[in-house]
Design a protein around this motif. Structure first.
Motif, PDB file in Angstrom:
ATOM      1  N   ILE A 158       0.900  -1.206   0.073  1.00  0.00           N
ATOM      2  CA  ILE A 158       0.020  -0.109   0.010  1.00  0.00           C
ATOM      3  C   ILE A 158       1.038   1.290  -0.128  1.00  0.00           C
ATOM      4  CG2 ILE A 158      -1.882   1.245   1.180  1.00  0.00           C
ATOM      5  CD1 ILE A 158      -2.776  -1.512   2.749  1.00  0.00           C
ATOM      6  N   ASP A 159       0.598   2.082  -1.091  1.00  0.00           N
ATOM      7  CA  ASP A 159       1.102   3.490  -1.039  1.00  0.00           C
ATOM      8  C   ASP A 159       0.369   4.443  -0.237  1.00  0.00           C
ATOM      9  OD1 ASP A 159       3.608   2.522  -2.529  1.00  0.00           O
ATOM     10  OD2 ASP A 159       2.148   2.891  -4.439  1.00  0.00           O
ATOM     11  N   SER A 160      -0.704   4.321  -0.386  1.00  0.00           N
ATOM     12  CA  SER A 160      -1.862   5.417   0.315  1.00  0.00           C
ATOM     13  C   SER A 160      -3.276   5.019   0.260  1.00  0.00           C
ATOM     14  CB  SER A 160      -1.743   6.667  -0.566  1.00  0.00           C
ATOM     15  OG  SER A 160      -2.336   6.626  -1.952  1.00  0.00           O
ATOM     16  N   ASP A 199       3.583  11.140   4.429  1.00  0.00           N
ATOM     17  CA  ASP A 199       5.008  10.864   4.273  1.00  0.00           C
ATOM     18  C   ASP A 199       5.348   9.683   5.447  1.00  0.00           C
ATOM     19  OD1 ASP A 199       7.394  10.651   3.090  1.00  0.00           O
ATOM     20  OD2 ASP A 199       8.222  12.067   4.103  1.00  0.00           O
ATOM     21  N   GLY A 200       4.500   8.775   5.756  1.00  0.00           N
ATOM     22  CA  GLY A 200       4.626   8.064   6.896  1.00  0.00           C
ATOM     23  C   GLY A 200       4.736   8.368   8.302  1.00  0.00           C
ATOM     24  N   ARG A 201       3.950   9.575   8.485  1.00  0.00           N
ATOM     25  CA  ARG A 201       4.150  10.051   9.880  1.00  0.00           C
ATOM     26  C   ARG A 201       2.832  10.987   9.981  1.00  0.00           C
ATOM     27  NH1 ARG A 201       6.465  15.211  10.810  1.00  0.00           N
ATOM     28  NH2 ARG A 201       7.102  16.134   8.694  1.00  0.00           N
ATOM     29  N   LYS A 248       2.405   4.661   3.410  1.00  0.00           N
ATOM     30  CA  LYS A 248       2.837   6.216   3.491  1.00  0.00           C
ATOM     31  C   LYS A 248       1.797   7.333   3.768  1.00  0.00           C
ATOM     32  CE  LYS A 248       7.319   4.823   3.433  1.00  0.00           C
ATOM     33  NZ  LYS A 248       6.918   3.439   3.679  1.00  0.00           N
ATOM     34  N   GLU A 249       0.723   7.170   3.187  1.00  0.00           N
ATOM     35  CA  GLU A 249      -0.072   8.382   3.203  1.00  0.00           C
ATOM     36  C   GLU A 249      -1.768   7.793   3.537  1.00  0.00           C
ATOM     37  OE1 GLU A 249      -1.844  11.898   0.231  1.00  0.00           O
ATOM     38  OE2 GLU A 249      -0.475  10.716  -0.252  1.00  0.00           O
ATOM     39  N   PHE A 250      -2.229   8.519   4.167  1.00  0.00           N
ATOM     40  CA  PHE A 250      -3.653   8.151   4.916  1.00  0.00           C
ATOM     41  C   PHE A 250      -4.476   9.365   5.282  1.00  0.00           C
ATOM     42  CE2 PHE A 250      -7.539   7.297   6.818  1.00  0.00           C
ATOM     43  CZ  PHE A 250      -7.987   6.067   6.412  1.00  0.00           C
ATOM     44  N   THR A 251      -5.321   9.952   4.477  1.00  0.00           N
ATOM     45  CA  THR A 251      -6.170  11.091   4.731  1.00  0.00           C
ATOM     46  C   THR A 251      -7.575  10.828   4.816  1.00  0.00           C
ATOM     47  OG1 THR A 251      -6.382  11.825   2.344  1.00  0.00           O
ATOM     48  CG2 THR A 251      -4.242  12.617   3.666  1.00  0.00           C
TER      49      THR A 251
END
Length: 401
Positions: A158-160, A199-201, A248-251
């Motif tokens: 998973i990237d995002s 970006d992972g954080r 690395k990305e979740f919004t």
């Protein structure tokens, strides 16, 4: 069905509590409900609901949730505690801790992130006492977490994952502002900074930022989404079976109908975003939230005849990008909720029905003591089966590049 269950609903006379009760008492129930104990301080609303539903399984109990002894007594003999007291009323942790002390399973409708993180830290204490708690079990959070799990399960890497919710209203313009849910929650979404996973954080983002315009099918059309305070972005990217896939990305982004959006923006501009800090009026200290709640409630009551019939439509969707077998892939899971006669009497059918689904699955299926977010507790297929019974249209698609 197995044993008869007893359910305590705190804040049950509120908008969401009433909807949860309606669904639990409906023919859709997959548990045998012996009693729903409705606890609230508003006797008038409790009585009105009882007269309307006319179901002997619903019993009324007045409760001052700020009284620790009364709170403890309210949970005696129950199989599960449903906390539908508004999060920002300030009793989230007190009710959560009372459920553990009483060894009664627990759900709530979300902790706007901050409370959720604090509650998850109690996992080992709940597990040791054999008690289950699942946090944020409405539509968003709740069902939204489950659709993110469905997306994640379709990807090897998973990237995002980007999560969205949009609502729209069809019909005549409403001259009255009717909140979609708790006034304090809406104001917090519009006025408070939020954490997004970038970006992972986790990164703090200002309110009403992250603007993104997406063209959706009718009746939504072109929608402008924004970041808002929520709990999904604090739990989903860290969940077992998701974090290991390298996300690395979740919004999380929100869209409310245009006129309602403008009203909430205006209230925040006027200072109501700082809704808990008292102001002094003629020598009396009052909270802006209390004033606003009272004015909105009075306006709705006095102008009820002017409120037109409107049809509400919601879309909840998550889009995941990553890889399957080394090949680039995009996964989309969406849930559509259109107006339906089934939802008559519900202020927010999606939120309250999803809370009812969560409660019933917890009572029906094998228990796993501890504290969980929905994506870590519920099985996607079982959850979606119940959601479809309530006429939520669910689709899950995967495209390989």
């Amino acid at each position: 069905m197995s044993k008869k269950v007893r359910i305590a609903i705190l804040g049950g006379a509120g908008m969401m509590g009433q909807g949860i009760i309606r669904d639990l008492l409906s023919e859709r129930a997959v548990v045998d409900v012996a009693e729903i104990k409705l606890f609230d301080s508003n006797r008038e609303r409790m009585t009105a609901l009882t007269l309307e539903l006319n179901d002997a399984r619903l019993t009324l109990h007045e409760l001052d949730v700020s009284d620790p002894q009364a709170l403890a007594r309210s949970l005696d003999g129950s199989d599960i505690c449903v906390n539908s007291v508004p999060t920002l009323a300030g009793f989230q942790m007190a009710i959560f801790e009372a459920a553990l002390a009483a060894k009664v399973d627990y759900v709530d409708l979300g902790g706007l992130g901050t409370y959720t993180v604090k509650q998850l830290e109690w996992h080992e204490r709940f597990r040791a006492e054999g008690v289950v708690a699942v946090l944020g079990v409405g539509a968003d959070p709740g069902m939204s977490n489950v659709i993110c799990r469905a997306v994640a399960d379709e990807l090897d890497e998973i990237d995002s994952i980007k999560l969205y919710w949009a609502a729209t209203l069809s019909g005549p313009e409403n001259p009255v502002l009717v909140p979609p849910y708790s006034v304090s929650t809406v104001l917090a979404e519009y006025a408070h900074p939020c954490l997004q996973f970038l970006d992972g954080r986790h990164v703090e983002c200002a309110p009403q930022t992250g603007i993104e315009v997406i063209d959706l099918p009718q009746p939504w059309g072109r929608c402008e989404f924004m970041y808002s305070i929520h709990s999904e972005q604090l739990t989903v990217p860290l969940a077992e079976g998701i974090r290991e896939k390298g996300i690395k990305e979740f919004t999380w982004k929100l869209h409310l109908p245009k006129r309602e959006h403008e009203a909430w923006v205006g209230l925040v501009k006027a200072g109501f975003g700082d809704f808990d800090r008292p102001v002094e009026i003629n020598g009396v200290a009052v909270r802006p939230l209390d004033v606003l709640n009272a004015v909105i409630s009075r306006n709705i009551s006095e102008k009820a005849a002017q409120i037109p019939e409107q049809k509400s439509s919601e879309i909840h969707f998550a889009i995941g990008h990553g890889r399957v077998g080394g090949q680039a892939a995009t996964v989309r899971c969406e849930v559509l909720v259109h107006a339906d006669p089934m939802y008559a009497g519900y202020v927010d059918a999606a939120t309250s029905m999803n809370a009812s689904i969560a409660v019933q699955l917890m009572l029906r299926d094998p228990r796993r003591p501890g504290v969980y977010a929905p994506e870590a507790y519920f099985k996607v297929d079982a959850y979606f089966e119940e959601a479809r019974k309530r006429k939520f249209a669910i689709s899950l698609t995967r495209e390989l590049a």
